[in-house]
Design a protein around this motif. Structure first.
Motif, PDB file in Angstrom:
ATOM      1  N   TRP A 132       0.840  -1.201   0.000  1.00  0.00           N
ATOM      2  CA  TRP A 132       0.000   0.000   0.000  1.00  0.00           C
ATOM      3  C   TRP A 132       0.871   1.244   0.000  1.00  0.00           C
ATOM      4  O   TRP A 132       1.922   1.282   0.635  1.00  0.00           O
ATOM      5  N   SER A 133       0.381   2.291  -0.692  1.00  0.00           N
ATOM      6  CA  SER A 133       1.038   3.591  -0.621  1.00  0.00           C
ATOM      7  C   SER A 133       0.832   4.142   0.789  1.00  0.00           C
ATOM      8  O   SER A 133      -0.055   3.681   1.521  1.00  0.00           O
ATOM      9  N   PRO A 134       1.638   5.141   1.187  1.00  0.00           N
ATOM     10  CA  PRO A 134       1.531   5.660   2.552  1.00  0.00           C
ATOM     11  C   PRO A 134       0.122   6.118   2.954  1.00  0.00           C
ATOM     12  O   PRO A 134      -0.283   5.948   4.101  1.00  0.00           O
ATOM     13  N   ASP A 135      -0.659   6.671   2.013  1.00  0.00           N
ATOM     14  CA  ASP A 135      -2.006   7.138   2.357  1.00  0.00           C
ATOM     15  C   ASP A 135      -3.106   6.122   2.007  1.00  0.00           C
ATOM     16  O   ASP A 135      -4.289   6.418   2.110  1.00  0.00           O
ATOM     17  N   HIS A 136      -2.699   4.927   1.592  1.00  0.00           N
ATOM     18  CA  HIS A 136      -3.612   3.844   1.221  1.00  0.00           C
ATOM     19  C   HIS A 136      -4.531   4.195   0.044  1.00  0.00           C
ATOM     20  O   HIS A 136      -5.595   3.606  -0.124  1.00  0.00           O
ATOM     21  N   SER A 137      -4.110   5.150  -0.795  1.00  0.00           N
ATOM     22  CA  SER A 137      -4.903   5.490  -1.972  1.00  0.00           C
ATOM     23  C   SER A 137      -4.523   4.621  -3.174  1.00  0.00           C
ATOM     24  O   SER A 137      -5.289   4.529  -4.134  1.00  0.00           O
ATOM     25  N   LYS A 138      -3.344   3.989  -3.118  1.00  0.00           N
ATOM     26  CA  LYS A 138      -2.873   3.113  -4.191  1.00  0.00           C
ATOM     27  C   LYS A 138      -2.424   1.800  -3.566  1.00  0.00           C
ATOM     28  O   LYS A 138      -1.987   1.770  -2.417  1.00  0.00           O
ATOM     29  N   MET A 139      -2.532   0.735  -4.362  1.00  0.00           N
ATOM     30  CA  MET A 139      -2.140  -0.581  -3.871  1.00  0.00           C
ATOM     31  C   MET A 139      -1.426  -1.365  -4.950  1.00  0.00           C
ATOM     32  O   MET A 139      -1.590  -1.093  -6.139  1.00  0.00           O
ATOM     33  N   GLY A 140      -0.621  -2.300  -4.509  1.00  0.00           N
ATOM     34  CA  GLY A 140       0.036  -3.219  -5.424  1.00  0.00           C
ATOM     35  C   GLY A 140      -0.730  -4.526  -5.489  1.00  0.00           C
ATOM     36  O   GLY A 140      -1.790  -4.682  -4.876  1.00  0.00           O
ATOM     37  N   LYS A 141      -0.177  -5.463  -6.230  1.00  0.00           N
ATOM     38  CA  LYS A 141      -0.790  -6.786  -6.310  1.00  0.00           C
ATOM     39  C   LYS A 141      -0.678  -7.465  -4.961  1.00  0.00           C
ATOM     40  O   LYS A 141       0.255  -7.213  -4.202  1.00  0.00           O
ATOM     41  N   GLY A 142      -1.639  -8.319  -4.684  1.00  0.00           N
ATOM     42  CA  GLY A 142      -1.625  -8.985  -3.397  1.00  0.00           C
ATOM     43  C   GLY A 142      -2.329 -10.319  -3.465  1.00  0.00           C
ATOM     44  O   GLY A 142      -2.679 -10.811  -4.535  1.00  0.00           O
ATOM     45  N   VAL A 143      -2.537 -10.874  -2.302  1.00  0.00           N
ATOM     46  CA  VAL A 143      -3.238 -12.141  -2.182  1.00  0.00           C
ATOM     47  C   VAL A 143      -4.306 -12.001  -1.100  1.00  0.00           C
ATOM     48  O   VAL A 143      -4.082 -11.352  -0.081  1.00  0.00           O
ATOM     49  N   THR A 144      -5.488 -12.560  -1.376  1.00  0.00           N
ATOM     50  CA  THR A 144      -6.611 -12.495  -0.445  1.00  0.00           C
ATOM     51  C   THR A 144      -6.925 -13.906   0.015  1.00  0.00           C
ATOM     52  O   THR A 144      -7.012 -14.828  -0.802  1.00  0.00           O
ATOM     53  N   LEU A 145      -7.085 -14.071   1.324  1.00  0.00           N
ATOM     54  CA  LEU A 145      -7.276 -15.397   1.905  1.00  0.00           C
ATOM     55  C   LEU A 145      -8.491 -15.433   2.825  1.00  0.00           C
ATOM     56  O   LEU A 145      -8.752 -14.465   3.547  1.00  0.00           O
ATOM     57  N   THR A 146      -9.184 -16.577   2.825  1.00  0.00           N
ATOM     58  CA  THR A 146     -10.230 -16.794   3.819  1.00  0.00           C
ATOM     59  C   THR A 146      -9.539 -17.099   5.155  1.00  0.00           C
ATOM     60  O   THR A 146      -8.326 -17.348   5.206  1.00  0.00           O
ATOM     61  N   LYS A 147     -10.305 -17.128   6.221  1.00  0.00           N
ATOM     62  CA  LYS A 147      -9.738 -17.462   7.527  1.00  0.00           C
ATOM     63  C   LYS A 147      -9.123 -18.864   7.496  1.00  0.00           C
ATOM     64  O   LYS A 147      -8.035 -19.085   8.025  1.00  0.00           O
ATOM     65  N   GLU A 148      -9.800 -19.801   6.857  1.00  0.00           N
ATOM     66  CA  GLU A 148      -9.298 -21.169   6.771  1.00  0.00           C
ATOM     67  C   GLU A 148      -7.978 -21.227   6.008  1.00  0.00           C
ATOM     68  O   GLU A 148      -7.054 -21.944   6.394  1.00  0.00           O
TER      69      GLU A 148
END
Length: 74
Positions: free
Chosen positions: A44-60
């Motif tokens: 994330w950029s310092p102000d959270h206005s921009k983001m890079g690629k990532g991964v999203t996970l369920t709790k499991e």
């Protein structure tokens, strides 16, 4: 389609690392497009206005990742 893109950081769980430009890699609980929140690792950029690629996970999935990391010799 891009107009429908929305996110809401429900909980900031922690910073994993930071680069020289101030962007941070973080673990957060994020709701994407108004759906139920999931665990999310991305930069994330310092102000959270921009983001890079990532991964999203369920709790499991996050618990499975934790178990794998706990068993590893890292």
């Amino acid at each position: 389609m891009a107009d429908d893109f929305s996110f809401d950081i429900k909980e900031k769980l922690g910073v994993i690392g930071q680069n020289k430009s101030g962007w941070t890699t973080e673990l957060n609980l994020v709701s994407w497009g108004g759906r139920d929140p999931k665990f999310d690792i991305r930069s994330w950029s310092p102000d959270h206005s921009k983001m890079g690629k990532g991964v999203t996970l369920t709790k499991e999935e996050l618990l499975s990742l934790k178990e794998l990391l706990d068993k590893s010799d890292i």
